[in-house]
Design an enzyme around this catalytic site. Structure first.
Site, mmCIF file in Angstrom:
data_model
loop_
_atom_site.group_PDB
_atom_site.id
_atom_site.type_symbol
_atom_site.label_atom_id
_atom_site.label_comp_id
_atom_site.label_asym_id
_atom_site.label_seq_id
_atom_site.Cartn_x
_atom_site.Cartn_y
_atom_site.Cartn_z
ATOM 1 N N ARG A 129 -69.402 13.015 35.969
ATOM 2 C CA ARG A 129 -68.343 12.125 35.491
ATOM 3 C C ARG A 129 -66.978 12.428 36.116
ATOM 4 N NH1 ARG A 129 -70.367 8.735 32.287
ATOM 5 N NH2 ARG A 129 -68.337 7.884 31.716
ATOM 6 N N LEU A 130 -66.975 13.039 37.278
ATOM 7 C CA LEU A 130 -65.740 13.285 38.022
ATOM 8 C C LEU A 130 -65.508 12.120 38.986
ATOM 9 C CD1 LEU A 130 -66.158 17.113 38.685
ATOM 10 C CD2 LEU A 130 -64.800 15.983 36.904
#
Length: 200
Positions: free
Chosen positions: A177-178
């Site tokens: 989720r970066l």
């Protein structure tokens, strides 16, 4: 484009590239986009429409001007668009002012539509209550009788809107989720595009 981040200074060129990739990977309607509007009552609304053309002037879709979205855009001519391509793990958000397309441009697109779609533009009071399906079918039959060949004129209430962007966000999914979020924005419609990034 690097392996880890989106990089470009021209949002229209980047959108064109991403749309081309989406057309190769999406099962159907790679040009589908969510259109979010907000009328005078302050109640936001959203629905899926299809992008029919785009260039440096903006992004164009077509609809019935008397529909709910048409009325909301007449009351508040600003909108947000959102493309989501699940297979590519990408999104594009577009915010801007909305204007009506030129009638000649609308005529050109309307002429390219299938005959039944042209007739449907005459038969449907889009967004208004429909007592039963047979009413629509009867109105379609009336339109077929009125226009016996493919020379179907464009209804005066049916045309296009162009979203003239002030801001794009190009979002790409990244591990853990970066995500990568590239913003291209300008202070005015004639201003230069400025680049920034957001935390995921």
């Amino acid at each position: 484009m690097s392996s880890t981040t989106v990089s470009d200074t021209d949002p229209f060129r980047l959108l064109t590239d991403w749309l081309a990739e989406a057309k190769r990977t999406e099962i159907a309607d790679a040009n589908a986009m969510t259109l979010a509007t907000c009328g005078a009552d302050g109640q936001p609304d959203a629905r899926i429409v299809l992008l029919k053309s785009h260039d440096e002037q903006g992004l164009v879709f077509y609809t019935n001007y008397e529909s709910r979205k048409g009325q909301e855009l007449a009351e508040n001519p600003r909108a947000c668009l959102n493309f989501h391509w699940k297979t590519l793990q990408r999104q594009v958000r577009v915010l801007g002012r909305v204007e009506k397309v030129d009638p000649v441009e609308a005529d050109g697109y309307f002429a390219s539509r299938p005959r039944i779609s042209k007739l449907g533009a005459w038969a449907s009071d889009q967004s208004r209550p429909l007592a039963e399906r047979s009413v629509l079918e009867a109105r379609l039959a009336e339109a077929e009788a009125r226009f016996p060949d493919n020379n179907v004129s464009r209804p005066p209430h049916w045309s296009g809107f162009r979203v003239v962007p002030l801001r794009f966000e190009f979002w790409r999914e990244m591990p853990y989720r970066l995500h990568d979020r590239l913003i291209l924005s300008r202070a005015s419609e004639t201003g230069a595009w400025e680049t920034s990034r957001l935390f995921p």
